[in-house]
Design a protein around this motif. Structure first.
Motif, PDB file in Angstrom:
ATOM      1  N   GLU A   1       0.696  -1.155   0.203  1.00  0.00           N
ATOM      2  CA  GLU A   1      -0.044   0.003   0.098  1.00  0.00           C
ATOM      3  C   GLU A   1       0.768   1.381  -0.070  1.00  0.00           C
TER       4      GLU A   1
ATOM      5  N   ASP B   1       0.395   5.451   1.081  1.00  0.00           N
ATOM      6  CA  ASP B   1      -0.310   6.560   1.650  1.00  0.00           C
ATOM      7  C   ASP B   1      -0.145   7.784   0.705  1.00  0.00           C
TER       8      ASP B   1
ATOM      9  N   SER C   1      -2.353  10.230   0.913  1.00  0.00           N
ATOM     10  CA  SER C   1      -3.126  11.070   1.615  1.00  0.00           C
ATOM     11  C   SER C   1      -2.916  12.818   1.380  1.00  0.00           C
TER      12      SER C   1
ATOM     13  N   LEU D   1      -5.441   5.831   0.678  1.00  0.00           N
ATOM     14  CA  LEU D   1      -4.723   4.785   0.481  1.00  0.00           C
ATOM     15  C   LEU D   1      -4.781   4.275  -0.857  1.00  0.00           C
TER      16      LEU D   1
END
Length: 159
Positions: free
Chosen positions: A111, A113, A115, A121
């Motif tokens: 994954e 991030d 943001s 995600l």
């Protein structure tokens, strides 16, 4: 820890855009198949739409000739993946995998991030080759790069 060569792909429910939209277990999806799975941070994003998916569309027949199926993964919902496939003229047989909640991506340990960019995600950009659900090759892109997960790079790696 992220998935490694020799590991079995995790068994997680996702949505598949193939002949319509259907739920599928990744364990069953990868069983008894030779698959190149490539992941993009997001449908309709610039590199993903201008280079990554188009490369696999362009070279799709070459993978088929080698007996290798191609699957595209993104942390997007199935309707977005379906619309993206239509806009990119994805051929029948190139599977679009919608990991809407990121469960498969998290289980892979790949994954990202996003943001800080308002994306939440996402999946890291990568490509892997698996036989019967076992990872034989894994190519992770460094942040901001697009080299090792291309269709051309995977075809070369397959020999």
């Amino acid at each position: 820890m992220s998935i490694q060569v020799g590991d079995t792909l995790p068994d997680v429910e996702i949505r598949v855009v193939h002949d319509g939209i259907e739920p599928a277990q990744t364990g069953a999806l990868f069983a008894d198949r030779k698959v190149v799975l490539f992941a993009v941070p997001g449908a309709f994003t610039p590199t993903c739409s201008n280079k990554h998916l188009p490369g696999y569309v362009q070279h799709f027949a070459e993978f088929q000739q080698r007996g290798v199926e191609v699957m595209c993964l993104a942390v997007n919902d199935a309707y977005v993946m379906q619309a993206w496939a239509a806009s990119q003229h994805v051929p029948a047989g190139l599977w679009m995998l919608a990991d809407g909640n990121g469960a498969f991506t998290k289980a892979l340990g790949l994954e990202l991030d996003g943001s800080g960019y308002g994306m939440g995600l996402r999946a890291r950009r990568f490509a892997l080759y698996a036989e019967n659900g076992v990872v034989k090759q894994l190519e992770l892109e460094a942040p901001g790069e697009f080299r090792v997960s291309t269709a051309e790079a995977m075809l070369e790696a397959l020999g």
